[in-house]
Write a protein that holds these residues in place. Structure first.
Motif, PDB file in Angstrom:
ATOM      1  N   TYR A 174       0.827  -1.196   0.000  1.00  0.00           N
ATOM      2  CA  TYR A 174       0.000   0.000   0.000  1.00  0.00           C
ATOM      3  C   TYR A 174       0.868   1.254   0.000  1.00  0.00           C
ATOM      4  CZ  TYR A 174      -3.242   3.648   1.356  1.00  0.00           C
ATOM      5  OH  TYR A 174      -3.964   4.822   1.373  1.00  0.00           O
ATOM      6  N   ALA A 177       2.422   2.025  -3.287  1.00  0.00           N
ATOM      7  CA  ALA A 177       1.474   2.513  -4.291  1.00  0.00           C
ATOM      8  C   ALA A 177       0.957   3.915  -3.986  1.00  0.00           C
ATOM      9  CB  ALA A 177       0.299   1.544  -4.410  1.00  0.00           C
ATOM     10  N   HIS A 178       0.856   4.263  -2.688  1.00  0.00           N
ATOM     11  CA  HIS A 178       0.184   5.517  -2.327  1.00  0.00           C
ATOM     12  C   HIS A 178       1.065   6.507  -1.579  1.00  0.00           C
ATOM     13  CE1 HIS A 178      -3.719   3.829  -3.509  1.00  0.00           C
ATOM     14  NE2 HIS A 178      -3.300   2.702  -2.956  1.00  0.00           N
ATOM     15  N   ARG A 180       4.003   7.430   1.672  1.00  0.00           N
ATOM     16  CA  ARG A 180       4.033   7.357   3.133  1.00  0.00           C
ATOM     17  C   ARG A 180       3.682   8.720   3.712  1.00  0.00           C
ATOM     18  NH1 ARG A 180       7.518   3.884   6.480  1.00  0.00           N
ATOM     19  NH2 ARG A 180       7.564   4.714   8.611  1.00  0.00           N
ATOM     20  N   GLU A 186      -2.386  14.253   6.403  1.00  0.00           N
ATOM     21  CA  GLU A 186      -2.240  13.625   5.089  1.00  0.00           C
ATOM     22  C   GLU A 186      -3.044  12.336   4.989  1.00  0.00           C
ATOM     23  OE1 GLU A 186       1.823  13.195   3.890  1.00  0.00           O
ATOM     24  OE2 GLU A 186       2.366  15.208   4.562  1.00  0.00           O
ATOM     25  N   GLU A 189      -6.125  11.984   2.779  1.00  0.00           N
ATOM     26  CA  GLU A 189      -6.002  11.648   1.360  1.00  0.00           C
ATOM     27  C   GLU A 189      -5.762  10.159   1.147  1.00  0.00           C
ATOM     28  OE1 GLU A 189      -6.634  14.058  -0.713  1.00  0.00           O
ATOM     29  OE2 GLU A 189      -6.795  15.438   1.014  1.00  0.00           O
ATOM     30  N   HIS A 190      -5.803   9.374   2.221  1.00  0.00           N
ATOM     31  CA  HIS A 190      -5.533   7.939   2.134  1.00  0.00           C
ATOM     32  C   HIS A 190      -6.791   7.128   2.441  1.00  0.00           C
ATOM     33  CE1 HIS A 190      -1.058   7.638   1.770  1.00  0.00           C
ATOM     34  NE2 HIS A 190      -1.149   8.909   2.158  1.00  0.00           N
ATOM     35  N   GLY A 242      -5.611  -0.454   2.968  1.00  0.00           N
ATOM     36  CA  GLY A 242      -5.445   0.904   3.457  1.00  0.00           C
ATOM     37  C   GLY A 242      -4.688   0.961   4.761  1.00  0.00           C
TER      38      GLY A 242
END
Length: 301
Positions: A174, A177-178, A180, A186, A189-190, A242
């Protein structure tokens, strides 16, 4: 015809559990057996005690009046039988605890494993419930809660770690891909995996660093309610769904194995550990006294 003691006990078990199936799981008596016992009791007394629907069971006004008088009487009877424990080499009986879902997994389980080895004659029944309850009215001997939820008239002793933390983590896949997150905001946005209370309310995620407190209410693809909720969100994080934010103790094995990677570690907020609480009675039931002594000895060690 005078009602049977077992039928009275069956009625109280069903009323407390809110249904025949849940009462059967707690008591070890079949749901059909409990239903027949309540039917016999209602016939003997000549009054309906429970309103039954396909979804729930609730006491009638007559049933509620009986519960109010019956619960203390049965508790006194159990206490009378409990005095026989002094004639046994090891205590026996049932200890009933009311515990929040997170505490049941992160704190209570390892304690119960050791306690059961020392006291094999005691059966522990755990009612998992996140709201604060009157432990006696709920049919429990004691509960576990954090200090801000404790009633003033209860005896409370520390149980488990004195300092706990919520930790935040995600799988390596994860994060690859997205990205840290470097700041709690922040996380908005996850994809965040959330645990809900039984009421449906969701606790906000709270972080603190150098006196700066940040509270966020993130969204994501998974919400789970008490029961297996903590396991579910952790498994979701391991599968790359997630970010998870929960008790550090529950995440540690997966962090150690590499399945999850901790994030925002410098924002982890410590909080005081939970307490075992129980009514301040002079003569505690033997199973509860054994558990209180065990917890005190464990904490002193």
């Amino acid at each position: 015809m005078a009602p049977e003691f077992n039928d009275l006990a069956a009625f109280l078990a069903v009323a407390r559990a809110g249904g025949f199936r849940d009462a059967a799981r707690a008591s070890g008596v079949s749901a059909s057996g409990l239903s027949e016992a309540v039917r016999r009791l209602e016939c003997a007394l000549g009054v309906r005690l429970l309103n039954r629907t396909t979804r729930s069971v609730a006491p009638t006004e007559a049933g509620q009046r009986l519960i109010e008088r019956l619960a203390p009487a049965l508790a006194d009877m159990e206490a009378a039988l409990d005095v026989l424990n002094v004639f046994r080499d090891t205590p026996t009986g049932t200890l009933r605890l009311n515990v929040p879902a997170g505490v049941s997994r992160a704190v209570l389980l390892p304690i119960l494993a050791d306690f059961s080895r020392q006291h094999p004659g005691i059966t522990v029944e755990v009612m998992v419930e996140d709201s604060f309850v009157d432990v006696l009215s709920a049919g429990c001997d004691a509960g576990i809660r954090y200090d801000e939820r404790l009633a003033q008239d209860m005896v409370a002793i520390p149980i488990g770690p004195r300092v706990e933390r919520f930790a935040t983590a995600a799988s390596p896949a994860y994060l690859d891909a997205h990205g840290r997150p470097a700041h709690p905001r922040e996380l908005l946005e996850h994809a965040c995996l959330r645990v809900q209370f039984a009421s449906g309310a969701m606790p906000v995620w709270e972080f603190e660093r150098d006196g700066d407190i940040v509270r966020i209410d993130p969204t994501g693809p998974l919400r789970a309610r008490p029961g297996a909720a903590f396991d579910l969100v952790i498994q979701g994080a391991l599968a790359g769904m997630g970010v998870v934010h929960t008790y550090e103790e529950l995440l540690r094995p997966h962090v150690d194995s590499g399945g999850l990677v901790p994030i925002l570690e410098d924002w982890e907020q410590p909080f005081s550990g939970p307490f075992l609480y129980y009514p301040g009675r002079r003569n505690l039931p033997t199973p509860l006294r054994a558990f209180v002594d065990f917890v005190k000895a464990r904490d002193a060690g």
